[in-house]
Design a protein around this motif. Structure first.
Motif, PDB file in Angstrom:
ATOM      1  N   UNK A 264       0.816  -1.213   0.000  1.00  0.00           N
ATOM      2  CA  UNK A 264       0.000   0.000   0.000  1.00  0.00           C
ATOM      3  C   UNK A 264       0.851   1.264   0.000  1.00  0.00           C
ATOM      4  N   UNK A 265       2.167   1.085   0.074  1.00  0.00           N
ATOM      5  CA  UNK A 265       3.102   2.208   0.103  1.00  0.00           C
ATOM      6  C   UNK A 265       2.773   3.162   1.264  1.00  0.00           C
ATOM      7  N   UNK A 266       2.574   2.568   2.445  1.00  0.00           N
ATOM      8  CA  UNK A 266       2.239   3.342   3.638  1.00  0.00           C
ATOM      9  C   UNK A 266       3.354   3.170   4.669  1.00  0.00           C
ATOM     10  N   UNK A 267       3.723   4.249   5.301  1.00  0.00           N
ATOM     11  CA  UNK A 267       4.793   4.198   6.302  1.00  0.00           C
ATOM     12  C   UNK A 267       4.276   3.634   7.616  1.00  0.00           C
ATOM     13  N   UNK A 268       5.202   3.226   8.450  1.00  0.00           N
ATOM     14  CA  UNK A 268       4.834   2.748   9.778  1.00  0.00           C
ATOM     15  C   UNK A 268       4.149   3.866  10.550  1.00  0.00           C
ATOM     16  N   UNK A 269       4.642   5.074  10.431  1.00  0.00           N
ATOM     17  CA  UNK A 269       4.052   6.210  11.131  1.00  0.00           C
ATOM     18  C   UNK A 269       2.609   6.434  10.703  1.00  0.00           C
ATOM     19  N   UNK A 270       2.367   6.445   9.397  1.00  0.00           N
ATOM     20  CA  UNK A 270       1.008   6.663   8.882  1.00  0.00           C
ATOM     21  C   UNK A 270       0.080   5.512   9.268  1.00  0.00           C
ATOM     22  N   UNK A 271       0.579   4.288   9.185  1.00  0.00           N
ATOM     23  CA  UNK A 271      -0.233   3.126   9.549  1.00  0.00           C
ATOM     24  C   UNK A 271      -0.560   3.150  11.037  1.00  0.00           C
ATOM     25  N   UNK A 272       0.407   3.505  11.860  1.00  0.00           N
ATOM     26  CA  UNK A 272       0.177   3.570  13.303  1.00  0.00           C
ATOM     27  C   UNK A 272      -0.908   4.588  13.629  1.00  0.00           C
ATOM     28  N   UNK A 273      -0.886   5.713  12.951  1.00  0.00           N
ATOM     29  CA  UNK A 273      -1.931   6.727  13.139  1.00  0.00           C
ATOM     30  C   UNK A 273      -3.299   6.170  12.793  1.00  0.00           C
ATOM     31  N   UNK A 274      -3.395   5.510  11.652  1.00  0.00           N
ATOM     32  CA  UNK A 274      -4.675   4.929  11.217  1.00  0.00           C
ATOM     33  C   UNK A 274      -5.167   3.872  12.193  1.00  0.00           C
ATOM     34  N   UNK A 275      -4.237   3.105  12.753  1.00  0.00           N
ATOM     35  CA  UNK A 275      -4.582   2.028  13.675  1.00  0.00           C
ATOM     36  C   UNK A 275      -4.860   2.523  15.093  1.00  0.00           C
ATOM     37  N   UNK A 276      -4.429   3.739  15.390  1.00  0.00           N
ATOM     38  CA  UNK A 276      -4.612   4.270  16.735  1.00  0.00           C
ATOM     39  C   UNK A 276      -3.661   3.658  17.746  1.00  0.00           C
ATOM     40  N   UNK A 277      -2.460   3.302  17.270  1.00  0.00           N
ATOM     41  CA  UNK A 277      -1.418   2.782  18.163  1.00  0.00           C
ATOM     42  C   UNK A 277      -0.159   3.612  17.953  1.00  0.00           C
ATOM     43  N   UNK A 278       0.780   3.480  18.850  1.00  0.00           N
ATOM     44  CA  UNK A 278       2.005   4.272  18.713  1.00  0.00           C
ATOM     45  C   UNK A 278       2.885   3.729  17.595  1.00  0.00           C
ATOM     46  N   UNK A 279       3.699   4.623  17.059  1.00  0.00           N
ATOM     47  CA  UNK A 279       4.652   4.222  16.029  1.00  0.00           C
ATOM     48  C   UNK A 279       5.618   3.179  16.597  1.00  0.00           C
ATOM     49  N   UNK A 280       6.008   3.381  17.854  1.00  0.00           N
ATOM     50  CA  UNK A 280       6.937   2.458  18.517  1.00  0.00           C
ATOM     51  C   UNK A 280       6.342   1.049  18.594  1.00  0.00           C
ATOM     52  N   UNK A 281       5.076   0.965  18.949  1.00  0.00           N
ATOM     53  CA  UNK A 281       4.404  -0.339  19.044  1.00  0.00           C
ATOM     54  C   UNK A 281       4.336  -1.013  17.683  1.00  0.00           C
TER      55      UNK A 281
END
Length: 87
Positions: free
Chosen positions: A21-38
């Motif tokens: 999907x060409x999505x970053x971990x940061x962007x995916x974490x935001x969408x998922x409602x979890x931290x980037x670290x997690x």
């Protein structure tokens, strides 16, 4: 037939979903409602996919469903527990 050295489900998430999907971990974490670290820990195989995270993945990305994520995590965990106990 038992699986040998199954991939961590986070690896599948990183390679087959986020990368496709060409999505970053940061962007995916935001969408998922979890931290980037997690999310980074999950994708790098350092943290498990919990039931709550599996539901969030299903809601955000659709397929695979939450049950599939949890089966992948269980398969991974069971394989490694067997390896540890055999040692």
């Amino acid at each position: 037939m038992p699986m040998y050295d199954p991939a961590h489900p986070g690896e599948i998430l990183g390679e087959d979903i986020l990368k496709e999907l060409n999505i970053t971990i940061t962007a995916a974490a935001e969408k998922l409602g979890i931290s980037r670290k997690t999310l980074s820990a999950i994708v790098n195989g350092h943290a498990p996919i919990t039931a709550e995270t599996a539901i969030k993945l299903e809601k955000v990305f659709g397929k695979p469903d939450a049950e599939h994520w949890l089966r992948m995590q269980m398969t991974y965990d069971l394989y490694h527990a067997r390896q540890k106990m055999a040692a």
